[in-house]
Scaffold this active site. Structure first.
Site, PDB file in Angstrom:
ATOM      1  N   TRP A  51      -2.572  -1.359  -4.032  1.00 26.43           N
ATOM      2  CA  TRP A  51      -1.363  -0.898  -4.727  1.00 26.43           C
ATOM      3  C   TRP A  51      -1.645  -0.719  -6.215  1.00 26.43           C
ATOM      4  O   TRP A  51      -1.144   0.219  -6.840  1.00 26.43           O
ATOM      5  CB  TRP A  51      -0.232  -1.915  -4.539  1.00 26.43           C
ATOM      6  CG  TRP A  51       1.029  -1.560  -5.272  1.00 26.43           C
ATOM      7  CD1 TRP A  51       2.067  -0.803  -4.807  1.00 26.43           C
ATOM      8  CD2 TRP A  51       1.397  -1.932  -6.611  1.00 26.43           C
ATOM      9  NE1 TRP A  51       3.053  -0.686  -5.764  1.00 26.43           N
ATOM     10  CE2 TRP A  51       2.665  -1.369  -6.887  1.00 26.43           C
ATOM     11  CE3 TRP A  51       0.771  -2.684  -7.612  1.00 26.43           C
ATOM     12  CZ2 TRP A  51       3.306  -1.540  -8.106  1.00 26.43           C
ATOM     13  CZ3 TRP A  51       1.417  -2.854  -8.833  1.00 26.43           C
ATOM     14  CH2 TRP A  51       2.675  -2.283  -9.065  1.00 26.43           C
ATOM     15  N   HIS A  52      -2.479  -1.599  -6.776  1.00 25.75           N
ATOM     16  CA  HIS A  52      -2.725  -1.554  -8.216  1.00 25.75           C
ATOM     17  C   HIS A  52      -3.566  -0.359  -8.636  1.00 25.75           C
ATOM     18  O   HIS A  52      -3.438   0.103  -9.780  1.00 25.75           O
ATOM     19  CB  HIS A  52      -3.402  -2.845  -8.676  1.00 25.75           C
ATOM     20  CG  HIS A  52      -2.460  -3.984  -8.868  1.00 25.75           C
ATOM     21  ND1 HIS A  52      -2.081  -4.816  -7.838  1.00 25.75           N
ATOM     22  CD2 HIS A  52      -1.801  -4.430  -9.964  1.00 25.75           C
ATOM     23  CE1 HIS A  52      -1.244  -5.725  -8.296  1.00 25.75           C
ATOM     24  NE2 HIS A  52      -1.045  -5.514  -9.580  1.00 25.75           N
ATOM     25  N   GLY A  53      -4.415   0.135  -7.778  1.00 22.16           N
ATOM     26  CA  GLY A  53      -5.216   1.270  -8.206  1.00 22.16           C
ATOM     27  C   GLY A  53      -6.158   1.781  -7.145  1.00 22.16           C
ATOM     28  O   GLY A  53      -6.572   1.049  -6.246  1.00 22.16           O
TER      29      GLY A  53
END
Length: 465
Positions: free
Chosen positions: A321-323
């Site tokens: 989700w973060h990257g």
């Protein structure tokens, strides 16, 4: 548009100047909120506003269809999931997956390759996608009755304080407040002011003054173990003050609207154990992953092995989700490994019986989290492992430039003072019955610090997610 900019100050003055006149007119205030929030969002790229409104509109109607046609609800849920994750994957992950497949084919000796597209990532797409998905899931489960009013739903999804970097508010929490839209009490106004100026102080004075040192050392290519260690600890502080500072401002602005956002940070660096850390850090995402990934998979109900498996899936999902980078996936996997070891050994409960044990547990947790931040901050996995190797090589510790050392210790001392103030704040307010004058004086002092002690202006770190 970022909170610590002159253009946002102008926007906020105009917005709240008009808000007092339109708040009590239901037919007007929703349109005003949506238009103003789209102006705020569109400042960073007008071409993404239609995408935001279109995806939110699809979710509104899919929620209505789930409610009105329950015998077909799996179909409407699937359409919503495919719509949301399809858009998110296209903009955020398509290039990453194509490049990963090409790399794997290259290792296997296959010359064929997929085209790699690099699309401009819409700001905040991960945040508003997860917010809409939580609404769809809650309607599907019968947790919430969908609103019959499109404008109500759009005003929540586009609400500018949380739109681009969270927190990931749940529609079921915000919808009653938006529909009632109560006038903020004087306590909410002063609390909001305190949150706003304190959040700006965290961002502009602490995070932005740490950023140049972190950027310089991580961008060197070759640095001493001491420099990498101090830069990584500095990044631990930078990302905390950057993100929690944004959340504070967002919560403060929401209070001025008469809306309460959930707490997103609860002194995470005082946690004992990684599971405790994730109950305190980016809480809106942690609870989202728990409620819509970990628990639906079975949580810890079906035996120890499945609990470990579900924890790994949840943390890898959090990393992705973060990257769109292997560094984030490894970061998520590292936290999953921490939690598996913690689950097996139960070390937090074994050390938390005494004050010394709690202090040692807190220090160990901070050290583990800080080592994980190497993968979060490094540009590539090669860089991350090189930096981590340098930090874990005792023989590599040599001298350090004095300006780096001064910056580090100044930031650390101010950070300790800030956290001590935060811990004691509620007690002090209750004891001394803080007055509006004290609020105003404190806010004024923090604003002066933001003006004269601010670091180089940078966008909030979580804007890239």
């Amino acid at each position: 548009m970022i909170f610590n900019s002159l253009v946002f100050l102008q926007f906020a003055l105009l917005f709240f100047g008009l808000w007092w006149f339109v708040r009590d007119h239901p037919k007007v205030r929703y349109v005003f909120l949506i238009v103003a929030s789209c102006l705020f969002y569109g400042y960073g790229g007008w071409w993404f506003v239609p995408l935001l409104l279109a995806t939110a509109t699809v979710d509104f109607y899919m929620a209505r269809m789930i409610y009105d046609r329950p015998h077909e609800k799996k179909l409407w849920l699937t359409i919503s999931i495919v719509s949301n994750l399809g858009v998110l994957s296209t903009f955020k992950y398509l290039g990453f997956f194509a490049q990963s497949i090409n790399d794997a084919l290259g290792i296997a000796g296959v010359s064929a390759s997929l085209p790699v597209m690099h699309l401009v990532l819409p700001i905040g797409i991960s945040f508003y996608t997860f917010q809409s998905l939580s609404y769809i899931f809650d309607v599907y489960r019968g947790v919430i009755t969908p609103t019959p009013h499109l404008l109500h739903f759009l005003s929540i999804v586009t609400l500018f304080p949380h739109l681009v970097a969270g927190p990931i508010v749940r529609v079921r929490h915000i919808l009653p407040q938006i529909e009632e839209m109560r006038k903020p009490s004087s306590i909410m106004v002063w609390d909001g002011l305190q949150l706003i100026v304190f959040g700006l102080f965290k961002k502009m004075v602490l995070a932005d003054n740490l950023a140049p040192t972190v950027d310089r050392i991580y961008g060197m290519g070759t640095a001493t173990s001491t420099e990498y260690l101090l830069a990584t600890v500095a990044f631990s502080l930078q990302i905390y003050y950057d993100f929690s500072g944004y959340t504070d401002v967002a919560r403060g602005l929401a209070k001025w609207l008469g809306v309460e956002f959930t707490l997103n940070f609860n002194h995470p660096y005082t946690a004992i154990g990684i599971r405790d850390f994730w109950s305190r850090w980016h809480m809106s995402l942690s609870y989202w992953i728990r409620d819509y990934v970990y628990i639906p998979l079975g949580g810890s109900r079906d035996g120890e092995w499945r609990a470990h498996r579900n924890s790994w899936i949840a943390m890898l999902a959090s990393g992705l989700w973060h990257g769109a980078n292997w560094t984030f996936i490894i970061w998520g996997g590292l936290h999953a490994l921490y939690q598996s070891i913690e689950r097996i050994t139960d070390w937090p409960s074994k050390v938390s019986g005494t004050a010394v044990g709690r202090l040692a547990g807190c220090a160990l947790t901070f050290a583990l989290v800080t080592l994980g931040w190497v993968f979060f901050r490094a540009d590539t996995t090669v860089d991350a492992f090189r930096i981590l190797g340098a930090i874990l090589t005792p023989s590599g510790y040599t001298g350090i430039q004095m300006d780096i050392l001064y910056t580090f210790w100044a930031a650390l001392l101010v950070s300790l003072a800030v956290e001590s103030y935060n811990v004691l704040r509620r007690h002090l307010q209750w004891t001394f019955r803080t007055t509006e004058l004290a609020y105003a004086v404190g806010a004024g002092a923090l604003l002066v610090a933001c003006i004269y002690l601010r670091g180089p202006g940078k966008a909030f770190i979580y804007f890239q997610f």
